[in-house]
Design an enzyme around this catalytic site. Structure first.
Site, PDB file in Angstrom:
ATOM      1  N   ALA A  32       0.867  -1.187   0.000  1.00  0.00           N
ATOM      2  CA  ALA A  32       0.000   0.000   0.000  1.00  0.00           C
ATOM      3  C   ALA A  32       0.905   1.239   0.000  1.00  0.00           C
ATOM      4  O   ALA A  32       0.814   2.110   0.866  1.00  0.00           O
ATOM      5  CB  ALA A  32      -0.972  -0.008   1.175  1.00  0.00           C
ATOM      6  N   GLY A  36       5.985   8.254   1.162  1.00  0.00           N
ATOM      7  CA  GLY A  36       6.893   7.989   2.287  1.00  0.00           C
ATOM      8  C   GLY A  36       7.779   6.796   1.964  1.00  0.00           C
ATOM      9  O   GLY A  36       9.010   6.854   2.095  1.00  0.00           O
ATOM     10  N   HIS A  37       7.157   5.707   1.513  1.00  0.00           N
ATOM     11  CA  HIS A  37       7.938   4.527   1.123  1.00  0.00           C
ATOM     12  C   HIS A  37       8.899   4.882  -0.026  1.00  0.00           C
ATOM     13  O   HIS A  37      10.058   4.459  -0.035  1.00  0.00           O
ATOM     14  CB  HIS A  37       7.016   3.406   0.636  1.00  0.00           C
ATOM     15  CG  HIS A  37       6.050   2.892   1.664  1.00  0.00           C
ATOM     16  ND1 HIS A  37       4.688   3.082   1.566  1.00  0.00           N
ATOM     17  CD2 HIS A  37       6.249   2.179   2.805  1.00  0.00           C
ATOM     18  CE1 HIS A  37       4.086   2.498   2.596  1.00  0.00           C
ATOM     19  NE2 HIS A  37       5.008   1.959   3.369  1.00  0.00           N
ATOM     20  N   LYS A 151       9.158   7.735  10.805  1.00  0.00           N
ATOM     21  CA  LYS A 151       7.711   7.647  11.101  1.00  0.00           C
ATOM     22  C   LYS A 151       7.442   6.607  12.185  1.00  0.00           C
ATOM     23  O   LYS A 151       6.623   6.817  13.066  1.00  0.00           O
ATOM     24  CB  LYS A 151       6.981   7.284   9.810  1.00  0.00           C
ATOM     25  CG  LYS A 151       5.584   6.759   9.985  1.00  0.00           C
ATOM     26  CD  LYS A 151       4.611   7.880  10.064  1.00  0.00           C
ATOM     27  CE  LYS A 151       3.210   7.472  10.445  1.00  0.00           C
ATOM     28  NZ  LYS A 151       2.799   6.142  10.111  1.00  0.00           N
ATOM     29  N   GLN A 155      10.203   1.604  16.319  1.00  0.00           N
ATOM     30  CA  GLN A 155      10.611   0.452  15.495  1.00  0.00           C
ATOM     31  C   GLN A 155      12.059   0.609  15.012  1.00  0.00           C
ATOM     32  O   GLN A 155      12.862  -0.322  15.101  1.00  0.00           O
ATOM     33  CB  GLN A 155       9.668   0.348  14.295  1.00  0.00           C
ATOM     34  CG  GLN A 155      10.149  -0.564  13.185  1.00  0.00           C
ATOM     35  CD  GLN A 155       9.098  -0.736  12.109  1.00  0.00           C
ATOM     36  OE1 GLN A 155       8.135  -1.461  12.285  1.00  0.00           O
ATOM     37  NE2 GLN A 155       9.267  -0.068  10.976  1.00  0.00           N
ATOM     38  N   SER A 187       0.766   7.564   5.555  1.00  0.00           N
ATOM     39  CA  SER A 187       0.635   6.225   6.121  1.00  0.00           C
ATOM     40  C   SER A 187      -0.312   5.423   5.240  1.00  0.00           C
ATOM     41  O   SER A 187      -1.278   5.972   4.694  1.00  0.00           O
ATOM     42  CB  SER A 187       0.052   6.313   7.536  1.00  0.00           C
ATOM     43  OG  SER A 187      -0.427   5.048   7.939  1.00  0.00           O
ATOM     44  N   SER A 188      -0.033   4.127   5.144  1.00  0.00           N
ATOM     45  CA  SER A 188      -0.928   3.259   4.361  1.00  0.00           C
ATOM     46  C   SER A 188      -2.330   3.271   4.949  1.00  0.00           C
ATOM     47  O   SER A 188      -3.307   3.042   4.251  1.00  0.00           O
ATOM     48  CB  SER A 188      -0.400   1.826   4.363  1.00  0.00           C
ATOM     49  OG  SER A 188       0.926   1.807   3.899  1.00  0.00           O
ATOM     50  N   ARG A 189      -2.427   3.526   6.247  1.00  0.00           N
ATOM     51  CA  ARG A 189      -3.743   3.498   6.908  1.00  0.00           C
ATOM     52  C   ARG A 189      -4.577   4.745   6.616  1.00  0.00           C
ATOM     53  O   ARG A 189      -5.777   4.748   6.873  1.00  0.00           O
ATOM     54  CB  ARG A 189      -3.563   3.350   8.420  1.00  0.00           C
ATOM     55  CG  ARG A 189      -3.072   1.967   8.842  1.00  0.00           C
ATOM     56  CD  ARG A 189      -3.035   1.856  10.360  1.00  0.00           C
ATOM     57  NE  ARG A 189      -2.891   0.477  10.803  1.00  0.00           N
ATOM     58  CZ  ARG A 189      -1.726  -0.132  11.005  1.00  0.00           C
ATOM     59  NH1 ARG A 189      -0.601   0.535  10.789  1.00  0.00           N
ATOM     60  NH2 ARG A 189      -1.671  -1.385  11.394  1.00  0.00           N
TER      61      ARG A 189
HETATM   62  P1  AMP Z   1       5.162   0.017   6.435  1.00  0.00           P
HETATM   63  O1  AMP Z   1       4.809  -0.414   5.042  1.00  0.00           O
HETATM   64  O2  AMP Z   1       4.125   0.853   7.095  1.00  0.00           O
HETATM   65  O3  AMP Z   1       5.654  -1.129   7.288  1.00  0.00           O
HETATM   66  O4  AMP Z   1       6.422   0.980   6.277  1.00  0.00           O
HETATM   67  C1  AMP Z   1       7.590   0.556   5.642  1.00  0.00           C
HETATM   68  C2  AMP Z   1       8.663   1.558   5.917  1.00  0.00           C
HETATM   69  O5  AMP Z   1       8.288   2.833   5.411  1.00  0.00           O
HETATM   70  C3  AMP Z   1       8.946   1.731   7.425  1.00  0.00           C
HETATM   71  O6  AMP Z   1      10.349   1.813   7.628  1.00  0.00           O
HETATM   72  C4  AMP Z   1       8.257   3.034   7.724  1.00  0.00           C
HETATM   73  O7  AMP Z   1       8.821   3.737   8.818  1.00  0.00           O
HETATM   74  C5  AMP Z   1       8.463   3.803   6.431  1.00  0.00           C
HETATM   75  N1  AMP Z   1       7.451   4.859   6.306  1.00  0.00           N
HETATM   76  C6  AMP Z   1       6.117   4.725   6.486  1.00  0.00           C
HETATM   77  N2  AMP Z   1       5.527   5.921   6.377  1.00  0.00           N
HETATM   78  C7  AMP Z   1       6.498   6.824   6.144  1.00  0.00           C
HETATM   79  C8  AMP Z   1       6.517   8.240   5.965  1.00  0.00           C
HETATM   80  N3  AMP Z   1       5.404   8.977   6.017  1.00  0.00           N
HETATM   81  N4  AMP Z   1       7.715   8.837   5.739  1.00  0.00           N
HETATM   82  C9  AMP Z   1       8.858   8.104   5.702  1.00  0.00           C
HETATM   83  N5  AMP Z   1       8.915   6.780   5.872  1.00  0.00           N
HETATM   84  C10 AMP Z   1       7.749   6.139   6.096  1.00  0.00           C
END
Ligand code: AMP
Length: 284
Positions: A32, A36-37, A151, A155, A187-189
């Site tokens: 998703a 950010g990703h 973010k 973690q 955020s994906s959410r």
């Molecule tokens: P997730 O898919 O939510 O597990 O996120 C994967 C990676 O992307 C994790 O290292 C998160 O911290 C990073 N991430 C998620 N949202 C953001 C954001 N808004 N800005 C920068 N990195 C992000």
């Protein structure tokens, strides 16, 4: 761009690389994808010969089964985004590939100082699952550098601890938080936020900013009270607002007790749980 779904196929690919000269940058995600990703992909591309992104919604880090079920999944769009971002390899395994029977999946138990507060308090078992999956993915992908977002502040700190304690040959690179124009952390959410709640969800960033501005005029207790008051609005329910030491993650009693101060929060916005944080002070 390559897309591998099995550990075997990825390992075959690795064997054909010139291991000494190819530095691999690794971006683990749960899909998703958003900007950010993609900022992590960009950072990896700048520093490595090859960038690998994994997409795996890790069941062992969800403490609530409904959250796992409702987690957004957009694999087709993710592949397109990664291709246009210039990602070299997507690793998209099934749970059976990541957790096959007979493979040693032992991972270190993070110290309670790091996991017992904030996210760990409200999501029991979450970080044990995160440590387990990141360790397993690092074993498979074998990167020189690992890219994670600020973010998820706690973690990143816990994964930094794991790398140090196991002396893993990988460098952790923590990238800044990417935000929407109104300040909401991407955020994906976020796609699950109801429209009118989304319009007010900038509240988290506004509150963190207000706390940062008042840092030197108020006590920690007053700052936390201010933040929790601000965040307790119609449809919004804060779970925690903590002001912690940026390394030990321990709550601070006084701002001047350390050089590195971070505020972290988790807030229910309607049915969606949002997290955000801000470095309030860093360096001496
Ligand atoms: P997730 O898919 O939510 O597990 O996120 C994967 C990676 O992307 C994790 O290292 C998160 O911290 C990073 N991430 C998620 N949202 C953001 C954001 N808004 N800005 C920068 N990195 C992000």
């Amino acid at each position: 761009m390559y897309l591998f779904k099995t550990v075997q196929d990825y390992s075959n690919f690795l064997q054909h690389l010139d291991g000494d000269s190819t530095s691999i940058g690794f971006v683990p995600t749960m899909g998703a994808l958003h900007d950010g990703h993609l900022s992590l992909i960009k950072a990896s591309k700048e520093q490595n010969a090859l960038t690998v992104c994994s997409i795996f919604v890790n069941p062992t880090q969800f403490n609530e089964s409904t959250d796992l079920l409702k987690y957004p999944r957009t694999p087709g769009k993710d592949i397109e985004l990664l291709a246009s971002a210039g990602c070299d390899v997507i690793f998209m395994p099934s749970p059976e590939e990541v957790y096959p029977p007979g493979v040693d999946l032992a991972s270190p138990i993070p110290p309670s100082d790091l996991v017992s507060g904030m996210e760990g308090q409200f999501r029991p078992g979450h970080f044990e699952g995160v440590v387990q999956v990141v360790k397993r993915l690092l074993d498979i992908v074998q990167p020189a550098r690992l890219y994670m977002g600020q973010k998820d502040y706690q973690q990143a700190a816990i994964i930094g601890w794991m790398i140090q304690s196991l002396e893993l040959p990988v460098e952790l690179v923590v990238c800044p938080i990417m935000r929407e124009e109104d300040g909401l952390a991407m955020s994906s959410r976020n796609v699950r936020l109801e429209r009118d709640i989304r319009a007010r969800a900038t509240l988290l960033h506004q509150t963190l900013t207000a706390v940062k501005e008042k840092l030197n005029e108020s006590s920690i207790q007053d700052l936390k009270a201010l933040a929790l008051g601000n965040l307790s609005q119609k449809d919004f329910r804060p779970e925690y607002f903590e002001i912690v030491d940026g390394v030990s993650l321990q709550p601070l009693e006084k701002i001047n007790a350390t050089d590195f101060v971070v505020a972290c929060t988790a807030v229910w916005a309607g049915e969606v749980r949002l997290i955000d944080n801000m470095i309030l002070q860093s360096g001496a």
